[in-house]
Design an enzyme around this catalytic site. Structure first.
Site, mmCIF file in Angstrom:
data_model
loop_
_atom_site.group_PDB
_atom_site.id
_atom_site.type_symbol
_atom_site.label_atom_id
_atom_site.label_comp_id
_atom_site.label_asym_id
_atom_site.label_seq_id
_atom_site.Cartn_x
_atom_site.Cartn_y
_atom_site.Cartn_z
ATOM 1 N N MET A 309 49.566 39.958 -6.901
ATOM 2 C CA MET A 309 50.002 38.716 -7.547
ATOM 3 C C MET A 309 50.731 39.056 -8.846
ATOM 4 S SD MET A 309 50.321 35.525 -7.756
ATOM 5 C CE MET A 309 51.055 34.667 -9.144
ATOM 6 N N GLU A 344 56.133 43.192 -6.888
ATOM 7 C CA GLU A 344 55.574 42.430 -8.015
ATOM 8 C C GLU A 344 56.432 42.576 -9.267
ATOM 9 O OE1 GLU A 344 53.412 40.355 -7.102
ATOM 10 O OE2 GLU A 344 53.224 41.377 -5.176
#
Length: 934
Positions: A309, A344
């Protein structure tokens, strides 16, 4: 539905509707206390905008609860008495509205209305909040740390000594910031955040920004105060309290990069640091925009549902996506860690700096990050051959997109379940593949300068689909942009056109055909002398052209396709835009063969006439290197996709890959072997003994030379190692005696050393798989699994354990996964899939899912990666009408829960595809194999 501009207008009207009627009555929406709730829509009103959050959060890792307070500076756009914002599963203790001097507007305790169906709360101010004035909303709240993987949740790990330690971590994307603090939890409500975190002396606290100071506040507590964040969306906020260790480095531009992990896994962080430093420097140069924060932390969380994330400045990862142990991790593991970090870090610009306006365009985040991971890793680590992996990405996207249950890249999504489902193959992989096609169309330089304009134009703001297309059409110079000149005109951009092969192209109109309608085009090619007769239609895998529904499924579908092609007489690429249903191209001279979609740079499938397929099959047989490895792999892929759709005979496709004995490149070789292996697995599960046996014998005989030349080592290039990993796994799975003997020998040596000797990393999973087939080996591997401190090693152990042919052992594994202690809950979806693909486990896995459905939905919310993988992983193992009826009956029994899920339609259509494939091709396969083996 398929009129593109009507869709666009509809999307725009949705935004208007959602943000209008700011003081409209709620209708029938009743708060939990029985009073009318003042807002009726799923999306928040836009008459109050957050400016700055001052957040204090205190997680107690003993009681597993957290308390907090937040003071939100708000900007009031319209006069109102109501503040409506998001909150989910939080207990609100106090709510107050303050004026710009932070004085209470009311001496009364303000009541808080809750409306759980929309995850909203409303606070009534007795004094009208006046437009243009500054106010503060102050709330105190608390809740248990979440048990799942969303919001502010608890995670645990075990030390080598067996002690269980607790940490608290956040995961807010897409709609879970509201589980950690009351907030305006939509991507357009960007604000600054000042975070303070309270913790004990044995822990550290991390957030998006660097630590400013630490204050001791008594009772053994410390308060870490962090610098003010940049302006960002709520889903990018992050904070963690843990006892991890880190390794750090600094980029050429002075950014402090740190990798955090469980203390006993600190030695596995060093490769990630090297990769993060190099990739961050690449992006700063490529985007020509410096990373805007002073630091970037990458942290491996022991419990994590997805891969990673992109929280701004504090990216979180599953341990397998960040940690790399050179003694245990394979070449594939290294590639995976590198591309996840690349993904990411790309988000720090695509997603964080520029954010999609609403979740319908999440592909602007995920498609770009998926594509840039290949661009960045290809540039920084060319030895990893990431371009080989990119073809598989596009082949996977086509697999989903050629089902009628697919969806447009840009799709409506309103509630949290629908929004979670947007994080799928279409957003990520199809998004990446159409961006690759666009980059090839515009040239590398044109693409790069266009996305730099996009990032500069919308930095710290939000963008929509069309904003990207406008930015890719140059409407002013780089100097004008840098100087902030207002030269950008959307209307002008729409009129502008790129020239492509002498044709004027409306780029925006072209790209709408790829993002606002679902599906993938099939380009048909018929050659007569110097003429190429080209047509396009929608490619569907399980509808026959003579099916009455076929024409209705084709209606309205038209793409603007940037065609590329090579011929036997051209060593350069020809280009043409196909924007009609059919067209005729005239070649300069007669040719022996023509190959469309050069290097698979375009997102479409190609079907040739009989002469065209004959010519290409003969070319591969006589001189396969006349085509690039990408062209060879895409030919194989297209042929077998067309077989599934009933457009090409299985014999034709099998004849096409008969050249593979001469193939030396791993990508086309694995493409061909992969199709044969998938047919074998499908037929094996139907217990069709003769075809299963003959197909296994054919594969082992035909590819024996490839198998025999593989060494049981870690030598060679990444491509060599990837081929070795796949081929030896297949050979042992098929019971090839030399493979079994070598694997057993290595396994026994490893056991005798009590696991202290290092197995060759690329073949270790195959070795474990052979060891797991007897009782003692299975028990030993389970024991090693429980004590291993390397998650990549554990994943290999688990895969081997799930290959057992003993149903009792498989059931025990599933039970351990459900308990979540020995096998962490995060690994349960992949474990269910591993058991389901085992020929003795597919019914077992399906029965397990049905029996434990409600528990699974509690662990993995509807729409999440986890529940989608469970559904697809179990259901798509089936291939009979009886099994299809059973699946449909189960889905019908839980209709109320899954009515909004797209994934159930995907799963059912995959079963239908399996049924149709066997009906069309089983007898052909049987006859073909008998002829070849005789």
């Amino acid at each position: 539905m398929h009129l593109l501009f009507l869709i666009l207008l509809f999307l725009e009207s949705q935004f208007c509707v959602q943000s209008s009627d700011s003081n409209s009555p709620a209708g029938d929406n009743m708060a939990t206390n029985g009073l009318p709730f003042p807002w009726s829509k799923m999306r928040l009103p836009n008459y109050i905008v957050p400016v700055h959050y001052h957040l204090l959060i205190h997680p107690n890792l003993t009681t597993l609860r957290f308390n907090g307070s937040v003071k939100i500076e708000i900007d009031v756009k319209n006069n109102t008495n109501w503040v409506v914002l998001h909150s989910k599963s939080l207990k609100i203790f106090t709510a107050t509205v303050l004026d710009e001097h932070e004085a209470h507007l009311s001496d009364k305790v303000l009541s808080v209305l809750e409306y759980p169906p929309h995850e909203q709360i409303a606070i009534f101010s007795p004094k009208i909040l006046t437009s243009g004035e500054k106010y503060f909303l102050y709330l105190e709240f608390g809740a248990p740390l979440s048990d799942g993987f969303y919001g502010f949740y608890k995670s645990t790990y075990r030390t080598k000594a067996g002690e269980t330690r607790v940490l608290a971590s956040t995961h807010f994307e897409p709609t879970s910031a509201r589980m950690a603090l009351p907030c305006f939890d939509e991507p357009t409500f960007k604000a600054n955040y000042t975070v303070r975190i309270r913790r004990g002396p044995s822990h550290i606290a991390l957030s998006n920004m660097p630590l400013e100071q630490t204050v001791e506040i008594g009772n053994g507590l410390f308060e870490d105060q962090f610098e003010v964040s940049v302006k960002m969306s709520s889903y990018l906020l992050a904070f963690i309290v843990c006892d991890f260790k880190s390794v750090s480095g600094i980029t050429a531009t002075g950014i402090n990069v740190s990798i955090y992990a469980v203390p006993e896994k600190w030695h596995q962080t060093h490769y990630a640091l090297e990769a993060a430093l190099r990739l961050l420097e690449f992006y700063e140069q490529y985007f020509n925009i410096l990373y805007p924060l002073p630091k970037l932390d990458l942290i491996a969380i022991p419990d994590f549902q997805s891969g990673a994330m992109e929280n701004w400045g504090l990216t979180t990862y599953r341990e397998t996506s960040l940690l790399y142990d050179p003694d245990i991790s394979s070449a594939s593991d290294k590639l995976w860690v590198t591309i996840v970090i690349g993904h990411e870090l790309a988000h720090q610009w695509f997603g964080n700096l520029v954010t999609m306006e609403w979740w319908n365009d999440i592909w602007l985040n995920e498609g770009f990050a998926r594509y840039m991971e290949f661009v960045s890793v290809g540039a920084v680590y060319p030895e990893l051959k990431v371009e080989d992996h990119f073809l598989d990405t596009c082949f996977g996207a086509i697999g989903r997109d050629s089902l009628n249950s697919s969806r447009p890249i840009s799709s409506l999504a309103e509630n949290p379940t629908q929004i979670k489902e947007m994080f799928d193959t279409v957003s990520y992989d199809k998004g990446a593949c159409i961006l690759h096609m666009l980059r090839h169309f515009l040239t590398d330089e044109g693409f790069q300068s266009g996305i730099i304009r996009y990032l500069r134009r919308f930095r710290y703001s939000n963008a929509r689909n069309e904003d990207l297309w406008d930015s890719l059409i140059k409407t002013c110079s780089e100097e004008e942009f840098t100087a902030g000149e207002h030269c950008y005109s959307s209307a002008q951009a729409t009129k502008n056109a790129y020239r492509f092969a002498g044709e004027h192209v409306d780029l925006k109109k072209m790209m709408y055909t790829w993002t606002l309608q679902k599906g993938i085009p099939l380009v048909t090619v018929k050659r007569k002398e110097r003429k190429l007769y080209i047509g396009q239609e929608r490619f569907l895998k399980i509808v026959l052209p003579d099916d009455p529904s076929w024409h209705s499924l084709q209606d309205g579908y038209l793409w603007h396709i940037p065609l590329t092609y090579k011929t036997s007489h051209s060593n350069y690429e020809m280009k043409h835009i196909l924007h009609t249903k059919s067209d005729v191209l005239t070649l300069d001279e007669e040719v022996d063969w023509v190959k469309l979609n050069t290097d698979m740079n375009g997102y479409y499938i190609v079907h040739y006439d009989e002469e065209g397929w004959n010519a290409l099959t003969e070319l591969l047989r006589v001189n396969h290197t006349a085509l690039s490895f990408k062209d060879r792999a895409s030919l194989i892929h297209n042929a077998f996709q067309l077989v599934t759709a009933g457009r090409l005979s299985l014999e034709r496709a099998l004849d096409l890959i008969s050249y593979l004995k001469s193939e030396t490149h791993n990508v086309p070789l694995l493409q061909g072997i992969g199709y044969l292996q998938s047919f074998y697995k499908l037929i094996e599960k139907r217990n069709i003994a003769d075809v299963t046996h003959n197909l296994k014998m054919y594969i082992l005989q035909y590819f024996r030379d490839v198998i025999d030349k593989q060494s049981w080592s870690d030598d060679g290039t990444v491509s060599d190692r990837r081929l070795r990993e796949e081929v030896l796994s297949l050979a042992c799975d098929f019971g090839y005696p030399p493979c079994l003997e070598k694997a057993k020998q290595l396994y026994d040596s490893w056991v005798e050393s009590n696991g202290t000797i290092s197995l060759p990393t690329d073949v270790s999973e195959t070795v474990y798989m052979i060891g797991a087939q007897d009782d003692s080996g299975w028990a030993y591997l389970l024991e090693k699994y429980s004590v291993s401190m390397c998650e990549t090693e554990k994943s290999k152990f688990l895969s081997a354990l799930a290959s057992s042919k003993d149903t009792e052992k498989l059931l025990r594994l599933l039970q351990l996964g459900m308990e979540g202690t020995v096998i962490k809950t995060q690994n349960l979806p992949s474990l269910i899939y591993m058991v389901a693909r085992n020929p003795v486990g597919h019914f077992l896995a399906w029965d397990f899912v049905k029996k434990h459905w409600n528990e699974l939905v509690e662990k993995f919310p509807l729409g999440s990666f986890g529940i989608r993988n469970i559904i697809v992983g179990t259901v798509t193992q089936f291939s009979s009408t009886e099994e299809l009826r059973e699946v449909e009956a189960f889905f019908k029994s839980i209709t109320e829960q899954i009515s909004q899920l797209r994934v159930t339609h995907v799963a059912i259509e995959n079963v239908e595809k399996n049924i149709v494939w066997l009906k069309r091709n089983l007898e052909t396969m049987r006859t073909w194999l008998q002829q070849r083996l005789n």
